[in-house]
Write a protein that holds these residues in place. Structure first.
Motif, mmCIF file in Angstrom:
data_model
loop_
_atom_site.group_PDB
_atom_site.id
_atom_site.type_symbol
_atom_site.label_atom_id
_atom_site.label_comp_id
_atom_site.label_asym_id
_atom_site.label_seq_id
_atom_site.Cartn_x
_atom_site.Cartn_y
_atom_site.Cartn_z
ATOM 1 N N PRO A 65 0.816 -1.221 0.000
ATOM 2 C CA PRO A 65 0.000 0.000 0.000
ATOM 3 C C PRO A 65 0.847 1.267 0.000
ATOM 4 O O PRO A 65 0.486 2.263 -0.627
ATOM 5 N N GLU A 66 1.972 1.241 0.691
ATOM 6 C CA GLU A 66 2.849 2.415 0.735
ATOM 7 C C GLU A 66 3.439 2.715 -0.643
ATOM 8 O O GLU A 66 3.539 3.877 -1.045
ATOM 9 N N PHE A 67 3.824 1.662 -1.359
ATOM 10 C CA PHE A 67 4.342 1.856 -2.710
ATOM 11 C C PHE A 67 3.250 2.401 -3.632
ATOM 12 O O PHE A 67 3.495 3.293 -4.454
ATOM 13 N N ARG A 68 2.048 1.885 -3.477
ATOM 14 C CA ARG A 68 0.920 2.376 -4.274
ATOM 15 C C ARG A 68 0.701 3.866 -4.027
ATOM 16 O O ARG A 68 0.460 4.643 -4.953
ATOM 17 N N ASP A 69 0.809 4.275 -2.759
ATOM 18 C CA ASP A 69 0.640 5.697 -2.426
ATOM 19 C C ASP A 69 1.727 6.543 -3.095
ATOM 20 O O ASP A 69 1.458 7.632 -3.613
ATOM 21 N N ALA A 70 2.970 6.043 -3.074
ATOM 22 C CA ALA A 70 4.077 6.789 -3.678
ATOM 23 C C ALA A 70 3.877 6.933 -5.181
ATOM 24 O O ALA A 70 4.098 8.007 -5.753
ATOM 25 N N GLN A 71 3.453 5.869 -5.830
ATOM 26 C CA GLN A 71 3.219 5.928 -7.269
ATOM 27 C C GLN A 71 2.066 6.870 -7.616
ATOM 28 O O GLN A 71 2.105 7.579 -8.624
ATOM 29 N N THR A 72 1.060 6.876 -6.769
ATOM 30 C CA THR A 72 -0.062 7.790 -6.990
ATOM 31 C C THR A 72 0.419 9.234 -6.920
ATOM 32 O O THR A 72 0.037 10.076 -7.736
ATOM 33 N N ARG A 73 1.293 9.511 -5.940
ATOM 34 C CA ARG A 73 1.845 10.866 -5.827
ATOM 35 C C ARG A 73 2.717 11.215 -7.024
ATOM 36 O O ARG A 73 2.719 12.352 -7.497
ATOM 37 N N LEU A 74 3.463 10.242 -7.536
ATOM 38 C CA LEU A 74 4.287 10.482 -8.718
ATOM 39 C C LEU A 74 3.415 10.913 -9.899
ATOM 40 O O LEU A 74 3.730 11.878 -10.605
ATOM 41 N N VAL A 75 2.329 10.200 -10.113
ATOM 42 C CA VAL A 75 1.453 10.505 -11.242
ATOM 43 C C VAL A 75 0.772 11.854 -11.050
ATOM 44 O O VAL A 75 0.627 12.642 -11.988
ATOM 45 N N GLU A 76 0.386 12.152 -9.804
ATOM 46 C CA GLU A 76 -0.309 13.410 -9.539
ATOM 47 C C GLU A 76 0.629 14.619 -9.624
ATOM 48 O O GLU A 76 0.264 15.668 -10.158
ATOM 49 N N LEU A 77 1.857 14.476 -9.101
ATOM 50 C CA LEU A 77 2.780 15.611 -9.015
ATOM 51 C C LEU A 77 3.678 15.748 -10.227
ATOM 52 O O LEU A 77 4.132 16.851 -10.543
ATOM 53 N N ALA A 133 14.395 16.660 1.130
ATOM 54 C CA ALA A 133 14.581 17.231 2.466
ATOM 55 C C ALA A 133 14.380 16.196 3.577
ATOM 56 O O ALA A 133 14.610 16.499 4.745
ATOM 57 N N LYS A 134 13.985 14.980 3.226
ATOM 58 C CA LYS A 134 13.664 13.983 4.248
ATOM 59 C C LYS A 134 14.912 13.262 4.746
ATOM 60 O O LYS A 134 15.769 12.866 3.959
ATOM 61 N N THR A 135 14.989 13.083 6.065
ATOM 62 C CA THR A 135 16.026 12.236 6.641
ATOM 63 C C THR A 135 15.624 10.770 6.554
ATOM 64 O O THR A 135 16.452 9.898 6.297
ATOM 65 N N LEU A 136 14.327 10.510 6.771
ATOM 66 C CA LEU A 136 13.778 9.162 6.660
ATOM 67 C C LEU A 136 12.830 9.125 5.470
ATOM 68 O O LEU A 136 11.869 9.894 5.413
ATOM 69 N N ALA A 137 13.093 8.231 4.529
ATOM 70 C CA ALA A 137 12.177 8.066 3.404
ATOM 71 C C ALA A 137 10.889 7.408 3.894
ATOM 72 O O ALA A 137 10.893 6.621 4.848
ATOM 73 N N GLU A 138 9.789 7.731 3.248
ATOM 74 C CA GLU A 138 8.553 6.997 3.523
ATOM 75 C C GLU A 138 8.725 5.577 2.988
ATOM 76 O O GLU A 138 9.422 5.345 1.991
ATOM 77 N N ILE A 139 8.087 4.629 3.636
ATOM 78 C CA ILE A 139 8.257 3.226 3.271
ATOM 79 C C ILE A 139 7.923 3.005 1.798
ATOM 80 O O ILE A 139 6.870 3.425 1.313
ATOM 81 N N ALA A 178 -2.635 2.542 -14.388
ATOM 82 C CA ALA A 178 -2.749 4.002 -14.420
ATOM 83 C C ALA A 178 -1.754 4.684 -13.500
ATOM 84 O O ALA A 178 -1.424 5.857 -13.697
ATOM 85 N N ILE A 179 -1.259 3.972 -12.473
ATOM 86 C CA ILE A 179 -0.328 4.599 -11.531
ATOM 87 C C ILE A 179 1.089 4.036 -11.647
ATOM 88 O O ILE A 179 1.913 4.235 -10.769
ATOM 89 N N THR A 180 1.379 3.331 -12.738
ATOM 90 C CA THR A 180 2.754 2.875 -12.942
ATOM 91 C C THR A 180 3.685 4.051 -13.236
ATOM 92 O O THR A 180 4.889 3.976 -12.969
#
Length: 430
Positions: A330-342, A353-359, A389-391
């Motif tokens: 699910p975390e990867f799905r969220d990241a890919q969704t953000r990639l497509v949106e942004l 700017a992150k010290t810790l990456a999101e999973i 659609a989110i690849t």
């Protein structure tokens, strides 16, 4: 040079790639290595004559417990070959069977359970007689805190079940890794059985964007250097490393001190895995190495990064991957969704700017490396319309037509085909 049909790894079998008659194909494979005729004999020799260490029997004498790390289901490690002989050697030397534990080094991947665990272990006797646990990077209480590395300040927290064992052994497969240089050895410890904070630090943008954090490179690689420091902080660890050929048969096995035994396996395989190619290509067709690496789109991205050195800027990279389990976490799905949106640039700006990456967002970040070079197209039978659609890449339903279209766009009939995907590292050597 060849033309016509070329079989590439796909799922548990192969997919035929049909090139236009006018195409000129360069098929890129590892150099062939002699198969080990008697894998069991080779294993026992490695255990009896280790690298920079006493024999496994000697190591086991006087020990009260042992923990053996194995890779999770995403790596085709021949566990069925070595687990029982290693355990029987330990028991014969005096370690009680009920004091030996196998720990699946999942990193932040899901646990391997049931039939999948049985497939992973590959030996009913081991399943019936040895305790097997999955590492859980999110469980704080499962980890011992060693502080931070001295060079880059990485927090070091390692699974307590491994740390507190009297004899510690990490087992794995040595293959190119698109960030850490090579898999196996120290990587099975960290990130394999590390806490999520350790893993997420490894995968932050300051590591991922380092130009030395690439496949087949250990010199100056920040991930590798941190891993070496971490195993040193944990203390005495031994490693068993395997190397497989394209048919998944054993060609090398090493055992010994974790860093030295891993280095020996890397030395063995590095010259045959890195393949010089005299030109770049506007059309590159590659795979995700088939099962088990092509179970998810998450793992598929590795194959999108490893051939970039031979992709002509603006060219087309065509990826085939079954994705039999679908997309990924699910975390990867969220990241890919953000990639497509942004979009790629804005998405990357959120990471730096992150010290810790999101999973699992680090895999999305690695995909950006492909998108910076050229066009990426994906052929997959395991993704539904929403997943596609989110690849973040173009999905295709007709592989042969996609190859022909790429040739037409570039006006260049030369096509590179890499049947084994990320297990082979082509590099431009004019």
């Amino acid at each position: 040079m060849t033309s016509g049909d070329i079989a590439v790894s796909y799922g548990r079998g192969h997919l035929d790639v049909r090139l236009p008659a006018s195409a000129e194909a360069t098929v890129i494979r590892k150099q062939p290595l002699p198969k080990i005729a008697d894998p069991h004999a080779a294993l026992m020799q490695a255990l009896d004559q280790p690298i920079d260490a006493p024999s496994l029997a000697e190591l086991s004498r006087g020990r009260t417990s042992a923990c053996i790390l194995i890779c999770d289901i995403t790596r085709p490690v021949p566990n069925r070959l070595f687990l029982r002989p290693m355990i029987e050697t330990m028991v014969a030397a005096g370690i009680a069977l009920d004091r030996i534990r196998i720990l699946v080094a999942t990193g932040l991947h899901r646990p391997n359970l049931g039939e999948e665990l049985a497939e992973l272990v590959g030996d009913p006797w081991v399943l019936a007689n040895v305790r097997i646990d999955n590492h859980d990077a999110r469980n704080d209480d499962d980890h011992v805190d060693f502080g931070r590395t001295s060079t880059r300040g990485t927090p070091v927290k390692i699974d307590r079940r491994f740390v507190e064992a009297d004899l510690r052994i990490a087992t794995g497969l040595v293959e190119p890794h698109f960030m850490a240089g090579w898999s196996g050895g120290r990587k099975v410890v960290a990130p394999g059985v590390a806490h999520h904070e350790t893993i997420r630090t490894f995968h932050s943008a300051r590591f991922m964007e380092d130009p030395l954090a690439v496949q087949c490179n250990l010199v100056g690689n920040p991930l590798h250097e941190e891993q070496l420091q971490i195993v040193g902080m944990v203390g005495e660890i031994y490693g068993l490393n395997t190397v497989l050929d394209e048919e998944r048969d054993l060609v090398c096995i090493t055992f010994g001190e974790i860093i030295a035994s891993h280095a020996a396996a890397v030395d063995f395989v590095s010259n045959v895995t890195r393949v010089p190619v005299p030109r770049k290509f506007s059309t590159v067709v590659t795979s995700s190495a088939g099962y088990p690496l092509d179970k998810t789109y998450y793992q598929t991205i590795k194959g999108m990064v490893t051939p970039l050195d031979i992709l002509e800027p603006g060219g087309t990279l065509i990826m085939v991957s079954e994705c039999s389990e679908g997309f990924g976490s699910p975390e990867f799905r969220d990241a890919q969704t953000r990639l497509v949106e942004l979009g790629p640039e804005r998405f990357l700006a959120t990471l730096t700017a992150k010290t810790l990456a999101e999973i699992d967002e680090w895999q999305t970040e690695m995909q950006l490396k492909s998108l910076r070079i050229g066009r990426v197209e994906l052929y997959s039978s395991g993704l539904d319309a929403h997943d596609k659609a989110i690849t973040g890449v173009e999905t295709i339903s007709d592989l042969d037509a996609a190859i022909a279209a790429s040739i037409e766009r570039s006006n260049d009939g030369a096509v590179a085909v890499i049947p084994e995907g990320p297990y082979v590292i082509p590099y431009h050597a004019p």
